[in-house]
Scaffold this motif. Structure first.
Motif, PDB file in Angstrom:
ATOM      1  N   ARG A 166       0.850  -1.194   0.000  1.00 48.20           N
ATOM      2  CA  ARG A 166       0.000   0.000   0.000  1.00 48.20           C
ATOM      3  C   ARG A 166       0.884   1.241   0.000  1.00 48.20           C
ATOM      4  NH1 ARG A 166      -5.045   1.616   0.750  1.00 48.20           N
ATOM      5  NH2 ARG A 166      -5.729  -0.559   0.835  1.00 48.20           N
ATOM      6  N   LEU A 167       0.810   1.993  -1.105  1.00 49.96           N
ATOM      7  CA  LEU A 167       1.621   3.192  -1.225  1.00 49.96           C
ATOM      8  C   LEU A 167       1.145   4.261  -0.256  1.00 49.96           C
ATOM      9  CD1 LEU A 167       1.994   3.465  -5.104  1.00 49.96           C
ATOM     10  CD2 LEU A 167       3.508   2.350  -3.452  1.00 49.96           C
ATOM     11  N   GLY A 168       2.050   5.081   0.188  1.00 45.15           N
ATOM     12  CA  GLY A 168       1.730   6.129   1.140  1.00 45.15           C
ATOM     13  C   GLY A 168       1.254   7.412   0.481  1.00 45.15           C
ATOM     14  N   ARG A 169       1.257   8.473   1.261  1.00 44.34           N
ATOM     15  CA  ARG A 169       0.857   9.800   0.767  1.00 44.34           C
ATOM     16  C   ARG A 169       1.927  10.794   1.208  1.00 44.34           C
ATOM     17  NH1 ARG A 169      -4.194  11.227   3.476  1.00 44.34           N
ATOM     18  NH2 ARG A 169      -2.867  12.235   5.031  1.00 44.34           N
ATOM     19  N   ARG A 170       2.799  11.132   0.256  1.00 40.98           N
ATOM     20  CA  ARG A 170       3.898  12.053   0.533  1.00 40.98           C
ATOM     21  C   ARG A 170       4.088  13.007  -0.645  1.00 40.98           C
ATOM     22  NH1 ARG A 170       7.533  10.650   4.614  1.00 40.98           N
ATOM     23  NH2 ARG A 170       7.138   8.634   5.615  1.00 40.98           N
ATOM     24  N   ASN A 171       4.392  14.261  -0.345  1.00 42.76           N
ATOM     25  CA  ASN A 171       4.722  15.246  -1.376  1.00 42.76           C
ATOM     26  C   ASN A 171       3.678  15.299  -2.485  1.00 42.76           C
ATOM     27  OD1 ASN A 171       7.248  15.789  -0.049  1.00 42.76           O
ATOM     28  ND2 ASN A 171       8.075  13.929  -1.009  1.00 42.76           N
ATOM     29  N   VAL A 172       2.399  15.323  -2.098  1.00 42.76           N
ATOM     30  CA  VAL A 172       1.335  15.368  -3.089  1.00 42.76           C
ATOM     31  C   VAL A 172       1.235  16.762  -3.694  1.00 42.76           C
ATOM     32  CG1 VAL A 172       0.057  13.520  -1.969  1.00 42.76           C
ATOM     33  CG2 VAL A 172      -0.406  15.892  -1.332  1.00 42.76           C
ATOM     34  N   ASP A 173       0.576  16.863  -4.845  1.00 48.12           N
ATOM     35  CA  ASP A 173       0.494  18.138  -5.554  1.00 48.12           C
ATOM     36  C   ASP A 173      -0.352  19.169  -4.816  1.00 48.12           C
ATOM     37  OD1 ASP A 173       2.107  17.218  -7.574  1.00 48.12           O
ATOM     38  OD2 ASP A 173       0.457  16.597  -8.867  1.00 48.12           O
ATOM     39  N   ASP A 174      -1.380  18.720  -4.106  1.00 49.00           N
ATOM     40  CA  ASP A 174      -2.240  19.643  -3.381  1.00 49.00           C
ATOM     41  C   ASP A 174      -1.450  20.261  -2.220  1.00 49.00           C
ATOM     42  OD1 ASP A 174      -4.186  20.641  -1.383  1.00 49.00           O
ATOM     43  OD2 ASP A 174      -5.686  19.799  -2.739  1.00 49.00           O
ATOM     44  N   ALA A 175      -1.250  21.568  -2.275  1.00 45.62           N
ATOM     45  CA  ALA A 175      -0.420  22.242  -1.275  1.00 45.62           C
ATOM     46  C   ALA A 175      -1.017  22.186   0.121  1.00 45.62           C
ATOM     47  CB  ALA A 175      -0.194  23.701  -1.690  1.00 45.62           C
ATOM     48  N   VAL A 176      -2.343  22.088   0.233  1.00 41.68           N
ATOM     49  CA  VAL A 176      -2.996  22.014   1.532  1.00 41.68           C
ATOM     50  C   VAL A 176      -2.865  20.608   2.110  1.00 41.68           C
ATOM     51  CG1 VAL A 176      -5.205  22.187   2.751  1.00 41.68           C
ATOM     52  CG2 VAL A 176      -4.591  23.893   1.022  1.00 41.68           C
ATOM     53  N   VAL A 177      -3.222  19.602   1.335  1.00 44.16           N
ATOM     54  CA  VAL A 177      -3.154  18.218   1.818  1.00 44.16           C
ATOM     55  C   VAL A 177      -1.717  17.814   2.128  1.00 44.16           C
ATOM     56  CG1 VAL A 177      -3.651  15.805   1.230  1.00 44.16           C
ATOM     57  CG2 VAL A 177      -5.251  17.606   0.562  1.00 44.16           C
ATOM     58  N   SER A 178      -0.760  18.400   1.422  1.00 41.27           N
ATOM     59  CA  SER A 178       0.648  18.078   1.690  1.00 41.27           C
ATOM     60  C   SER A 178       1.081  18.503   3.090  1.00 41.27           C
ATOM     61  CB  SER A 178       1.548  18.746   0.641  1.00 41.27           C
ATOM     62  OG  SER A 178       1.516  20.162   0.772  1.00 41.27           O
ATOM     63  N   GLN A 179       0.299  19.395   3.744  1.00 37.72           N
ATOM     64  CA  GLN A 179       0.605  19.828   5.101  1.00 37.72           C
ATOM     65  C   GLN A 179       0.002  18.906   6.155  1.00 37.72           C
ATOM     66  OE1 GLN A 179       2.755  22.392   5.628  1.00 37.72           O
ATOM     67  NE2 GLN A 179       2.907  22.312   3.387  1.00 37.72           N
ATOM     68  N   VAL A 180      -0.905  18.028   5.737  1.00 37.05           N
ATOM     69  CA  VAL A 180      -1.451  17.026   6.644  1.00 37.05           C
ATOM     70  C   VAL A 180      -0.383  15.945   6.839  1.00 37.05           C
ATOM     71  CG1 VAL A 180      -3.358  15.382   6.992  1.00 37.05           C
ATOM     72  CG2 VAL A 180      -3.767  17.558   5.807  1.00 37.05           C
ATOM     73  N   HIS A 181      -0.486  15.146   7.889  1.00 35.21           N
ATOM     74  CA  HIS A 181       0.542  14.153   8.190  1.00 35.21           C
ATOM     75  C   HIS A 181       0.849  13.245   7.001  1.00 35.21           C
ATOM     76  CE1 HIS A 181      -3.268  12.021   9.027  1.00 35.21           C
ATOM     77  NE2 HIS A 181      -2.608  10.941   8.644  1.00 35.21           N
ATOM     78  N   ASP A 182       2.134  12.919   6.837  1.00 39.36           N
ATOM     79  CA  ASP A 182       2.538  11.975   5.801  1.00 39.36           C
ATOM     80  C   ASP A 182       2.084  10.571   6.166  1.00 39.36           C
ATOM     81  OD1 ASP A 182       3.797  13.919   4.298  1.00 39.36           O
ATOM     82  OD2 ASP A 182       5.780  13.531   5.155  1.00 39.36           O
ATOM     83  N   VAL A 183       1.878   9.749   5.151  1.00 38.92           N
ATOM     84  CA  VAL A 183       1.527   8.342   5.341  1.00 38.92           C
ATOM     85  C   VAL A 183       2.576   7.502   4.626  1.00 38.92           C
ATOM     86  CG1 VAL A 183      -0.207   6.544   5.008  1.00 38.92           C
ATOM     87  CG2 VAL A 183      -0.933   8.908   5.429  1.00 38.92           C
ATOM     88  N   SER A 184       3.233   6.618   5.340  1.00 40.00           N
ATOM     89  CA  SER A 184       4.300   5.803   4.768  1.00 40.00           C
ATOM     90  C   SER A 184       3.739   4.634   3.963  1.00 40.00           C
ATOM     91  CB  SER A 184       5.205   5.258   5.881  1.00 40.00           C
ATOM     92  OG  SER A 184       5.808   6.304   6.604  1.00 40.00           O
ATOM     93  N   THR A 185       4.517   4.177   3.004  1.00 37.97           N
ATOM     94  CA  THR A 185       4.196   2.958   2.273  1.00 37.97           C
ATOM     95  C   THR A 185       4.329   1.766   3.222  1.00 37.97           C
ATOM     96  OG1 THR A 185       4.926   3.879   0.169  1.00 37.97           O
ATOM     97  CG2 THR A 185       4.894   1.466   0.353  1.00 37.97           C
ATOM     98  N   THR A 186       3.441   0.805   3.107  1.00 36.77           N
ATOM     99  CA  THR A 186       3.456  -0.330   4.033  1.00 36.77           C
ATOM    100  C   THR A 186       3.044  -1.617   3.333  1.00 36.77           C
ATOM    101  OG1 THR A 186       2.687  -1.101   6.200  1.00 36.77           O
ATOM    102  CG2 THR A 186       1.063  -0.038   4.802  1.00 36.77           C
ATOM    103  N   LEU A 187       3.425  -2.732   3.920  1.00 36.47           N
ATOM    104  CA  LEU A 187       3.060  -4.051   3.404  1.00 36.47           C
ATOM    105  C   LEU A 187       1.889  -4.602   4.213  1.00 36.47           C
ATOM    106  CD1 LEU A 187       3.827  -6.364   1.424  1.00 36.47           C
ATOM    107  CD2 LEU A 187       5.206  -7.318   3.287  1.00 36.47           C
ATOM    108  N   GLU A 188       0.848  -5.003   3.522  1.00 35.87           N
ATOM    109  CA  GLU A 188      -0.318  -5.617   4.164  1.00 35.87           C
ATOM    110  C   GLU A 188      -0.282  -7.127   3.927  1.00 35.87           C
ATOM    111  OE1 GLU A 188      -3.913  -2.456   3.814  1.00 35.87           O
ATOM    112  OE2 GLU A 188      -3.210  -3.289   1.917  1.00 35.87           O
ATOM    113  N   GLY A 189      -0.720  -7.872   4.927  1.00 35.29           N
ATOM    114  CA  GLY A 189      -0.792  -9.318   4.801  1.00 35.29           C
ATOM    115  C   GLY A 189      -2.100  -9.843   5.351  1.00 35.29           C
TER     116      GLY A 189
END
Length: 267
Positions: free
Chosen positions: A94-117
Motif C-alpha cells: 500500500r503506497l503512502g501519501r507524501r509530497n502530493v500536488d495539493d499544497a494544503v493536503v501536503s501539510q497534513v501528516h505523511d503516510v508511509s508505504t506499508t506491506l499488508e498481509g
C-alpha cells in the motif's frame, strides 16, 4: 498501494483475470500468462489530482495445481481449486501519501508505504453451455499489524464475464470495503497539528463502510496467445472517509480509474 489497494493494480487484475479465463475457454487447465498494463487514477484516496502508472502482472499454475496471481502491488496464492472454493494467503503493498500536488493536503501528516498481509476466500463458477459465463465472489482480509495503521481492511468483490464473440468478452463487477477506525484515521484523519499547518478542520474518523465500487471491462483476443483489454473502475467513498475534509474540501468522494493491458498466455 494508494488508500484503495492500488487502483491501477485492480485495473490490471480485471484485464488479466479475464484474459486467461475467458468464458469461451472454460477448463481446469487454464493457461499461465504474463503482461503489463497502464492506467490513470487519483494521486491519493479522495484526491482530484491524477497520476499515470505502468504495472506488471502474471498468473502461474504450479505442478501441484495451485494458483499464484500477481498484479502490480497485490499477490495471492490459491490453495483451493481453479474453480469452486478458493482460499489462501494474500500480500499487498500500500503506497503512502507524501509530497502530493495539493499544497494544503501536503501539510497534513505523511503516510508511509506499508506491506499488508492476510488472506482470502472465494468461490468461482464456470458455466459451460450455449451461453457460457463465469461468476466469481471473493472476500479478502488484510492488515499491516500496526506498522502504519491499526486494525484491518475487509473487501468483498464480485465479477461476471460473458462472451459477445469468440474473440470478444465483456465483464462487470461490484464490491464494497469495510475498514477499522485506525485505517480511516491514518488515511482520512486530520490531527490537531495537521489542522494547524493545513488550515483544514481537525477530524478523527471512526471505522465502518469505506467505499462501494463498480466496474465494466472488455477483452479482445488479438491472437491465440495475445489479449488486450480496457476497463473503467468507479469508487464512491462512504461513511467517515467521505466526510473527511481531505475529501470534502480538497478532493472528491467519486474516484474514477481507467486503464488498458496486454497479456501473453502460455502453458
Amino acid at each position: 498501494m494508494n488508500a484503495f489497494r492500488t487502483v491501477i493494480a485492480t485495473c490490471l487484475t480485471l484485464v488479466f483475470d479475464s484474459a486467461f479465463a475467458s468464458p469461451i475457454d472454460i477448463s481446469n487447465a487454464l493457461p499461465n500468462f504474463f503482461g503489463a498494463g497502464i492506467g490513470s487514477t487519483t494521486e491519493y484516496a479522495g484526491g482530484k489530482d491524477r497520476i499515470v502508472g505502468v504495472l506488471p502482472g502474471m498468473r502461474y499454475v504450479t505442478g501441484g495445481g495451485h494458483l499464484f496471481e500477481w498484479y502490480g502491488t497485490y499477490a495471492q496464492y490459491n490453495f483451493g481449486g481453479l474453480t469452486g472454493l478458493q482460499w489462501g494467503p494474500a500480500l499487498a503493498l500500500r503506497l503512502g501519501r507524501r509530497n502530493v500536488d495539493d499544497a494544503v493536503v501536503s501539510q497534513v501528516h505523511d503516510v508511509s508505504t506499508t506491506l499488508e498481509g492476510g488472506g482470502f476466500v472465494g468461490y468461482e463458477y464456470s458455466h459451460i453451455g450455449d451461453v457460457p459465463y463465469r461468476l466469481r465472489g471473493e472476500v479478502t482480509v488484510v492488515t499491516n499489524a500496526g506498522a502504519v495503521y491499526t486494525g484491518a481492511r475487509v473487501s468483498l468483490n464480485t465479477s461476471a464475464w460473458f462472451p459477445l464473440h469468440s474473440r470478444v468478452f465483456i465483464g462487470a463487477g461490484a464490491g464494497a470495503t469495510w475498514v477499522s477506525g485506525g485505517f480511516n484515521e491514518t488515511y482520512y484523519g486530520v490531527t490537531p497539528e495537521g489542522a494547524q499547518k493545513s488550515g483544514l478542520p481537525a477530524f478523527n474518523p471512526g471505522g465502518g463502510l469505506n467505499q462501494l465500487t463498480g466496474w465494466v471491462a472488455g477483452i479482445y483476443r488479438l491472437a491465440p496467445k495475445w489479449y488486450v483489454g480496457a476497463m473503467i473502475y468507479y469508487q464512491r467513498l462512504m461513511g467517515d472517509a467521505a466526510a473527511s475534509p481531505i475529501v470534502m474540501q480538497r478532493g472528491t468522494r467519486n474516484q474514477l480509474t481507467y486503464g488498458v493491458g496486454l497479456a501473453y498466455a502460455f502453458k
